[in-house]
Design a protein around this motif. Structure first.
Motif, PDB file in Angstrom:
ATOM      1  N   PRO A  10     113.752  52.106 164.266  1.00 57.27           N
ATOM      2  CA  PRO A  10     112.579  51.746 163.492  1.00 57.27           C
ATOM      3  C   PRO A  10     112.215  50.262 163.548  1.00 57.27           C
ATOM      4  CG  PRO A  10     114.359  52.432 162.048  1.00 57.27           C
ATOM      5  CD  PRO A  10     114.800  52.663 163.450  1.00 57.27           C
ATOM      6  N   LEU A  11     113.160  49.382 163.815  1.00 64.96           N
ATOM      7  CA  LEU A  11     112.850  47.966 163.860  1.00 64.96           C
ATOM      8  C   LEU A  11     112.694  47.522 165.309  1.00 64.96           C
ATOM      9  CD1 LEU A  11     115.252  46.605 161.116  1.00 64.96           C
ATOM     10  CD2 LEU A  11     112.880  47.333 160.906  1.00 64.96           C
ATOM     11  N   GLN A  12     111.735  46.651 165.547  1.00 64.17           N
ATOM     12  CA  GLN A  12     111.432  46.235 166.910  1.00 64.17           C
ATOM     13  C   GLN A  12     112.591  45.497 167.572  1.00 64.17           C
ATOM     14  OE1 GLN A  12     107.786  44.038 166.731  1.00 64.17           O
ATOM     15  NE2 GLN A  12     106.546  45.882 166.569  1.00 64.17           N
ATOM     16  N   ASP A  13     113.440  44.836 166.767  1.00 63.00           N
ATOM     17  CA  ASP A  13     114.545  44.082 167.366  1.00 63.00           C
ATOM     18  C   ASP A  13     115.742  44.969 167.702  1.00 63.00           C
ATOM     19  OD1 ASP A  13     115.695  44.596 164.896  1.00 63.00           O
ATOM     20  OD2 ASP A  13     115.743  42.504 164.263  1.00 63.00           O
ATOM     21  N   GLY A  14     115.634  46.289 167.446  1.00 60.30           N
ATOM     22  CA  GLY A  14     116.711  47.218 167.783  1.00 60.30           C
ATOM     23  C   GLY A  14     117.774  47.360 166.720  1.00 60.30           C
ATOM     24  N   ASN A  15     117.680  46.616 165.627  1.00 58.82           N
ATOM     25  CA  ASN A  15     118.662  46.703 164.551  1.00 58.82           C
ATOM     26  C   ASN A  15     118.301  47.812 163.564  1.00 58.82           C
ATOM     27  OD1 ASN A  15     120.256  44.520 165.412  1.00 58.82           O
ATOM     28  ND2 ASN A  15     118.808  43.077 164.495  1.00 58.82           N
ATOM     29  N   ASP A  16     119.317  48.314 162.882  1.00 61.58           N
ATOM     30  CA  ASP A  16     119.078  49.273 161.812  1.00 61.58           C
ATOM     31  C   ASP A  16     118.449  48.538 160.631  1.00 61.58           C
ATOM     32  OD1 ASP A  16     120.241  51.196 163.367  1.00 61.58           O
ATOM     33  OD2 ASP A  16     122.163  51.160 162.323  1.00 61.58           O
ATOM     34  N   PRO A  17     117.605  49.216 159.864  1.00 63.04           N
ATOM     35  CA  PRO A  17     116.924  48.553 158.740  1.00 63.04           C
ATOM     36  C   PRO A  17     117.854  48.343 157.545  1.00 63.04           C
ATOM     37  CG  PRO A  17     116.342  50.868 158.819  1.00 63.04           C
ATOM     38  CD  PRO A  17     117.180  50.599 160.042  1.00 63.04           C
ATOM     39  N   LYS A  36     111.927  48.959 141.653  1.00 62.13           N
ATOM     40  CA  LYS A  36     112.504  48.689 142.969  1.00 62.13           C
ATOM     41  C   LYS A  36     113.991  49.011 142.929  1.00 62.13           C
ATOM     42  CE  LYS A  36     113.090  44.766 146.061  1.00 62.13           C
ATOM     43  NZ  LYS A  36     112.835  43.340 146.244  1.00 62.13           N
ATOM     44  N   THR A  37     114.483  49.692 143.972  1.00 64.34           N
ATOM     45  CA  THR A  37     115.911  50.002 144.067  1.00 64.34           C
ATOM     46  C   THR A  37     116.657  48.827 144.694  1.00 64.34           C
ATOM     47  OG1 THR A  37     115.805  50.918 146.308  1.00 64.34           O
ATOM     48  CG2 THR A  37     115.403  52.456 144.464  1.00 64.34           C
ATOM     49  N   LYS A  38     117.952  48.925 144.695  1.00 67.91           N
ATOM     50  CA  LYS A  38     118.768  47.970 145.432  1.00 67.91           C
ATOM     51  C   LYS A  38     118.613  48.242 146.925  1.00 67.91           C
ATOM     52  CE  LYS A  38     122.167  47.434 141.811  1.00 67.91           C
ATOM     53  NZ  LYS A  38     123.553  47.574 141.405  1.00 67.91           N
ATOM     54  N   VAL A  39     118.924  47.260 147.732  1.00 69.46           N
ATOM     55  CA  VAL A  39     118.840  47.381 149.186  1.00 69.46           C
ATOM     56  C   VAL A  39     120.104  48.055 149.707  1.00 69.46           C
ATOM     57  CG1 VAL A  39     118.733  46.073 151.343  1.00 69.46           C
ATOM     58  CG2 VAL A  39     117.386  45.327 149.374  1.00 69.46           C
ATOM     59  N   ALA A  40     119.922  49.025 150.598  1.00 67.57           N
ATOM     60  CA  ALA A  40     121.048  49.640 151.322  1.00 67.57           C
ATOM     61  C   ALA A  40     121.134  48.923 152.662  1.00 67.57           C
ATOM     62  CB  ALA A  40     120.806  51.130 151.517  1.00 67.57           C
ATOM     63  N   ARG A  41     122.295  48.445 153.021  1.00 66.66           N
ATOM     64  CA  ARG A  41     122.434  47.613 154.222  1.00 66.66           C
ATOM     65  C   ARG A  41     122.638  48.435 155.496  1.00 66.66           C
ATOM     66  NH1 ARG A  41     120.009  43.234 152.877  1.00 66.66           N
ATOM     67  NH2 ARG A  41     120.777  42.383 150.939  1.00 66.66           N
ATOM     68  N   LYS A  42     121.872  48.098 156.512  1.00 70.05           N
ATOM     69  CA  LYS A  42     122.029  48.589 157.887  1.00 70.05           C
ATOM     70  C   LYS A  42     122.215  50.103 157.978  1.00 70.05           C
ATOM     71  CE  LYS A  42     121.767  44.427 159.411  1.00 70.05           C
ATOM     72  NZ  LYS A  42     120.410  44.011 159.717  1.00 70.05           N
ATOM     73  N   THR A  43     121.196  50.829 157.532  1.00 72.10           N
ATOM     74  CA  THR A  43     121.278  52.292 157.591  1.00 72.10           C
ATOM     75  C   THR A  43     119.894  52.904 157.772  1.00 72.10           C
ATOM     76  OG1 THR A  43     121.996  54.298 156.462  1.00 72.10           O
ATOM     77  CG2 THR A  43     121.181  52.530 155.062  1.00 72.10           C
ATOM     78  N   CYS A  44     119.849  54.008 158.463  1.00 73.23           N
ATOM     79  CA  CYS A  44     118.631  54.809 158.594  1.00 73.23           C
ATOM     80  C   CYS A  44     118.671  56.005 157.646  1.00 73.23           C
ATOM     81  CB  CYS A  44     118.475  55.313 160.026  1.00 73.23           C
ATOM     82  SG  CYS A  44     118.007  54.035 161.175  1.00 73.23           S
TER      83      CYS A  44
END
Length: 113
Positions: A10-17, A36-44
């Protein structure tokens, strides 16, 4: 790598959001209903299990509103990236009952119930 039907993540730089969910009850010109929820790190495949409570809004008013749910990726100092969103007409739900279910995310303005 995230499993996708499209060949690119999903991200143009190839990293997970780093996804999070933002909600509003529309119309809301002053944005007083923002949640707003908390951020979940590096997951699709983030999971959020949070209750939305809107005290002080009469049920008749709630039934005339739309819950706008947006999933974004936190991008630090840059503008956050919209991953998808959906509009849920509250008149289509029984507000006396808990609602659990799946909603398809679309691009801006194209969400479905």
């Amino acid at each position: 790598r995230c499993p996708h039907s499209a060949p690119q993540p999903p991200l143009q730089d190839g990293n997970d959001p780093d996804p999070y969910v933002k909600t509003y009850l529309l119309p809301d010109p002053q944005k007083t209903t923002k949640r707003k929820t908390k951020v979940a790190r590096k997951t699709c495949n983030p999971t959020y299990n949070e209750m939305l409570v809107y005290d002080g809004i009469p049920r008749g008013d709630l039934e005339q509103r739309e819950l706008r749910l947006s999933v974004l990726s936190e991008e630090g100092f840059w503008e956050n990236i919209l991953l998808g969103e959906v509009g849920i007409r509250l008149r289509d739900l029984d507000l006396a009952q808990e609602k659990m279910g799946w909603f398809a995310l679309g691009s801006r303005g194209h969400g479905t119930l």
